[in-house]
Scaffold this motif. Structure first.
Motif, PDB file in Angstrom:
ATOM      1  N   SER A 199     -12.254   9.780 -14.052  1.00 24.45           N
ATOM      2  CA  SER A 199     -11.993  11.091 -13.423  1.00 24.45           C
ATOM      3  C   SER A 199     -10.623  11.052 -12.767  1.00 24.45           C
ATOM      4  O   SER A 199     -10.210  10.031 -12.226  1.00 24.45           O
ATOM      5  N   LYS A 200      -9.952  12.215 -12.801  1.00 23.82           N
ATOM      6  CA  LYS A 200      -8.578  12.256 -12.293  1.00 23.82           C
ATOM      7  C   LYS A 200      -8.488  13.116 -11.037  1.00 23.82           C
ATOM      8  O   LYS A 200      -9.440  13.803 -10.678  1.00 23.82           O
ATOM      9  N   GLY A 201      -7.314  13.085 -10.426  1.00 24.66           N
ATOM     10  CA  GLY A 201      -7.047  13.920  -9.257  1.00 24.66           C
ATOM     11  C   GLY A 201      -7.904  13.515  -8.079  1.00 24.66           C
ATOM     12  O   GLY A 201      -8.153  12.325  -7.851  1.00 24.66           O
ATOM     13  N   ALA A 202      -8.409  14.540  -7.361  1.00 24.18           N
ATOM     14  CA  ALA A 202      -9.157  14.278  -6.131  1.00 24.18           C
ATOM     15  C   ALA A 202     -10.459  13.543  -6.405  1.00 24.18           C
ATOM     16  O   ALA A 202     -11.040  12.959  -5.500  1.00 24.18           O
ATOM     17  N   ARG A 203     -10.969  13.611  -7.635  1.00 26.23           N
ATOM     18  CA  ARG A 203     -12.247  12.985  -7.957  1.00 26.23           C
ATOM     19  C   ARG A 203     -12.069  11.583  -8.552  1.00 26.23           C
ATOM     20  O   ARG A 203     -13.035  10.998  -9.052  1.00 26.23           O
ATOM     21  N   ALA A 204     -10.847  11.026  -8.538  1.00 24.12           N
ATOM     22  CA  ALA A 204     -10.633   9.670  -9.048  1.00 24.12           C
ATOM     23  C   ALA A 204     -11.363   8.671  -8.151  1.00 24.12           C
ATOM     24  O   ALA A 204     -11.476   8.867  -6.948  1.00 24.12           O
ATOM     25  N   GLU A 205     -11.882   7.603  -8.762  1.00 27.62           N
ATOM     26  CA  GLU A 205     -12.659   6.609  -8.030  1.00 27.62           C
ATOM     27  C   GLU A 205     -11.831   5.359  -7.769  1.00 27.62           C
ATOM     28  O   GLU A 205     -11.298   4.768  -8.715  1.00 27.62           O
ATOM     29  N   PRO A 206     -11.743   4.886  -6.509  1.00 26.13           N
ATOM     30  CA  PRO A 206     -11.118   3.580  -6.270  1.00 26.13           C
ATOM     31  C   PRO A 206     -11.939   2.485  -6.975  1.00 26.13           C
ATOM     32  O   PRO A 206     -13.168   2.576  -7.005  1.00 26.13           O
ATOM     33  N   GLY A 207     -11.254   1.530  -7.560  1.00 25.24           N
ATOM     34  CA  GLY A 207     -11.960   0.433  -8.226  1.00 25.24           C
ATOM     35  C   GLY A 207     -12.424   0.775  -9.624  1.00 25.24           C
ATOM     36  O   GLY A 207     -13.245   0.058 -10.210  1.00 25.24           O
ATOM     37  N   ALA A 208     -11.929   1.899 -10.190  1.00 26.06           N
ATOM     38  CA  ALA A 208     -12.367   2.315 -11.522  1.00 26.06           C
ATOM     39  C   ALA A 208     -11.971   1.282 -12.568  1.00 26.06           C
ATOM     40  O   ALA A 208     -10.980   0.560 -12.429  1.00 26.06           O
ATOM     41  N   VAL A 209     -12.782   1.216 -13.629  1.00 23.77           N
ATOM     42  CA  VAL A 209     -12.551   0.293 -14.744  1.00 23.77           C
ATOM     43  C   VAL A 209     -12.216   1.125 -15.976  1.00 23.77           C
ATOM     44  O   VAL A 209     -12.800   2.190 -16.194  1.00 23.77           O
ATOM     45  N   ASP A 210     -11.271   0.648 -16.769  1.00 22.48           N
ATOM     46  CA  ASP A 210     -10.823   1.411 -17.943  1.00 22.48           C
ATOM     47  C   ASP A 210     -11.915   1.438 -19.016  1.00 22.48           C
ATOM     48  O   ASP A 210     -12.278   0.399 -19.561  1.00 22.48           O
ATOM     49  N   ALA A 211     -12.447   2.633 -19.302  1.00 17.92           N
ATOM     50  CA  ALA A 211     -13.454   2.781 -20.353  1.00 17.92           C
ATOM     51  C   ALA A 211     -12.970   3.760 -21.420  1.00 17.92           C
ATOM     52  O   ALA A 211     -13.756   4.358 -22.141  1.00 17.92           O
ATOM     53  N   THR A 212     -11.635   3.919 -21.510  1.00 19.17           N
ATOM     54  CA  THR A 212     -11.096   4.864 -22.485  1.00 19.17           C
ATOM     55  C   THR A 212     -11.291   4.340 -23.905  1.00 19.17           C
ATOM     56  O   THR A 212     -11.452   3.146 -24.130  1.00 19.17           O
ATOM     57  N   SER A 213     -11.282   5.287 -24.841  1.00 19.25           N
ATOM     58  CA  SER A 213     -11.397   4.939 -26.259  1.00 19.25           C
ATOM     59  C   SER A 213     -10.463   5.831 -27.061  1.00 19.25           C
ATOM     60  O   SER A 213     -10.059   6.899 -26.599  1.00 19.25           O
TER      61      SER A 213
END
Lengths: 337, 335
Positions: free
Chosen positions: A180-194
């Protein structure tokens, strides 16, 4: 082909299914609000512009709107209903477990509930009540299918397969994997893009997937733990330990075909679960493996899971709660010692 | 948003003249069919030849018959654990119901539902939802589907006075209200949730008053007057089809039998039982028919005899009906 995170891939998947089938609609909290969030983690952001009549924002009433989704599905609609946090599924559980999951059986096979439920889970700095891993409470409910998505490719393909399925399907998503981007981005996020293909595709609801082949040990995980298991396997490879990593993905039913093919070769199993060890999904998988492939096991199945405590707030304790790469590596080394 | 209060003893004799005589006699037949079905089932259960548990509706027949007679065949109802009467009123056959109560594979739910879950989607009845108030959000969702598709169908959602205390009542009714859904919320107020009298669990026992707090119309109706129930439901259905739903109907009635199984109703005061016995919905409607000159005692007796024969035949057939095989245990879980 384009690179997307889980939130974007789910959003495209929902839009494509709504485009394809007028019976598909979304029901949930804080969706379709101009200037709002698109659900708690931006998944449905902006879809109301394209589908003004089929993005239905609800009161804060999880029991009620899961019942509404069930009733609409019973009448032939295909609702996609979500909660802001998986923890709120406990409020909705009467409608999910007593109605959505049972109506087909208790009607002698005449009712059909084609309904998709989406729930974000995972410990993410929010204390005890916005953090639980809820999968364990739903895998033992006959009539429900339960899946967990850990990559953007799977998220879109599984969402589409779930919408087209004729049954209630619960999709668990992890807050640290949305992208999630912007104000809803999570600290500690892990890359799950494909890399997401341009055309239509689905991913089956009942299949695990081998993320990394290996001969020495089978590591099973899902959601965030599938990523941590893959990272642990990379570390172990530097010690010449070749771990096979399987993303279990389908939690009910469990794909014992894919798991068994691996277990027969490696003879050693580590199951990684975010959530208390007692009564977890890992317990079910461990029992299933021992019933089916016990003679192939060279050692007892090992579980790496959380302590039997509520999710704590302070980062030092939350990090101790959530299994991590180091604990997985240590468990594998101990198993192979 | 008004709440009107109808006298429990209002006569329907003048209202009867507005209806086709054959229609009125059919209403009477359905009332008798439900009463006799329930009485015979009670006997079968007590003698031990019928499995399971039962929740019956003797005394409440006019609510089921009056509501369902006002609906179109493609309208839907949701019901509760006390659903035999609703099923008969909505057009399920005595045979498919009796077979279901005997656990036969020819039952309306192939023996997998039983007494508390009777229903037949093809005839507009969702299997009974036996969790108190569990059918209320479901009914709102069914009507949301009708609204999204632009159909004129309505859902009549039956529930008891006990359901009003559940959170599901508030949540489901509120969503029906904010989206103006075509739902008729039908509260059968029989004064008792199991053994607990309404005045112990609600400070305002006038259930129809609650509608105003959600911004729609509620009405209290004599639930033992089948024509009053019919007319109230017709008005409610018209409002729903015109986009002015939902409507809450509180139907005042009384359960003449136990909550379930062998409940002797010791919690119902004797004078209360006797007072309600004088307002029996079948005897009252028989009086209406006689006064209107539509049926004499002999004609009514013929209806009773025909119903008795139909039920006797259904019981004999149900006793011989095939039971599911063990292989059926694991079918019908998934579509």
């Amino acid at each position: 082909m384009k690179r997307q995170g889980i939130a974007e891939a789910l959003r495209d998947g929902i839009a494509e299914e709504m485009q394809r089938d007028p019976a598909v609609f979304c029901l949930g909290e804080d969706i379709a609000i101009p200037g709002g969030w698109g659900g708690a983690f931006t998944v449905t952001l902006g879809l109301e512009k394209q589908f003004p009549d089929r993005m239905i924002n609800t009161p804060i009433a999880e029991l009620g709107f899961f019942g509404v989704a069930t009733g609409a599905a019973l009448m032939g609609m295909r609702p996609i209903v979500d909660v802001q946090y998986g923890d709120f599924l406990l409020l909705a559980s009467d409608q999910i477990i007593n109605n959505a999951a049972k109506l087909r059986y208790m009607s002698g096979g005449t009712c059909q509930i084609p309904m998709v439920m989406r729930a974000p889970i995972g410990a993410t700095g929010r204390g005890s009540q916005h953090a639980q891993s809820l999968e364990r409470y739903f895998i033992g409910v006959p009539g429900l299918k339960v899946v967990a998505v850990s990559t953007a490719y799977d998220a879109k393909g599984i969402l589409k397969a779930a919408v087209r399925d004729g049954n209630p399907v619960m999709i668990f998503e992890h807050k640290l994997l949305y992208g999630s981007k912007g104000a809803r981005a999570e600290p500690g996020a892990v890359d799950a893009t494909s890399e997401i293909p341009d055309g239509d595709y689905t991913v089956p609801l009942d299949r695990a997937v081998v993320r990394r082949p290996g001969r020495d040990v089978t590591i099973l995980g899902w959601l965030l733990m599938a990523h941590f298991a893959a990272a642990a396997a990379n570390t172990l490879a530097s010690d010449s330990i070749e771990a096979e990593v399987i993303d279990v993905r389908s939690l009910s039913p469990i794909d014992y075909e894919t798991i068994g093919e691996s277990v027969r070769r490696t003879g050693r199993v580590v199951i990684v679960e975010e959530g208390p060890k007692t009564g977890g999904v890992a317990a079910e998988i461990a029992a299933g493996i021992m019933e089916r492939f016990g003679e192939h096991l060279l050692a007892p199945v090992v579980r790496v899971a959380s302590a039997d405590v509520p999710v704590p707030f302070t980062p030092v304790l939350e990090n101790a709660y959530r299994p991590d790469q180091a604990r997985i590596v240590a468990a594998v080394r101990e198993l192979l010692r | 948003m008004t709440t009107s209060h109808t006298s429990p003893n209002a006569s329907s004799a003048t209202a009867a003249s507005a209806h086709d005589p054959a229609f009125l006699l059919e209403l009477y037949r359905r009332l008798v069919l439900i009463r006799q079905f329930e009485d015979r089932v009670k006997f079968l259960f007590l003698e031990g030849s019928m499995p399971g548990t039962i929740h019956q509706c003797q005394g409440q027949e006019a609510t089921a018959v009056g509501v369902c007679a006002a609906l179109a065949p493609d309208d839907f109802i949701t019901s509760t654990f006390r659903g035999h009467g609703h099923a008969i009123a909505k057009g399920l056959s005595v045979q498919e119901l009796m077979d279901e109560l005997f656990g036969a594979s020819t039952g309306c739910c192939r023996g997998k539902g039983g007494s508390m879950h009777v229903g037949n989607l093809a005839k507009g009845m969702v299997p009974g939802i036996a969790i108190v108030a569990g059918g209320i959000p479901l009914a709102a969702g069914m009507s949301l589907a009708f609204k999204l598709r632009g159909s004129r169908q309505v859902t009549a959602c039956f529930f008891g006075d006990g359901a009003v205390a559940e959170g599901a009542f508030h949540e489901g009714v509120n969503m029906a209200a904010i989206w103006s859904l075509p739902v008729i919320f039908v509260c059968e107020n029989n004064l008792y949730g199991a053994s607990t009298r309404v005045d112990l669990v609600m400070r305002n026992p006038r259930i129809s008053d609650r509608a105003a707090s959600y911004g729609f119309r509620g009405e209290t109706v004599d639930g033992n007057d089948v024509l009053a129930v019919l007319e109230a439901t017709r008005r409610a259905a018209e409002e729903c089809r015109a986009g002015h739903g939902p409507v809450l109907l509180e139907l005042l009635t009384y359960r003449r039998t136990g909550h379930s199984r062998r409940d002797p109703c010791n919690y119902q005061p004797k004078d209360e039982r006797e007072a309600w016995a004088t307002r029996d919905p079948i005897e009252r409607f028989a009086e209406v028919l006689r006064e209107a000159g539509l049926a004499d005692a002999a004609a009514l007796a013929r209806i009773h005899a025909a119903v008795d024969a139909e039920i006797t035949q259904a019981i004999e057939q149900a006793r011989r009906a095939p039971q599911p095989t063990i292989a059926d245990l694991t079918t019908d879980v998934f579509a």
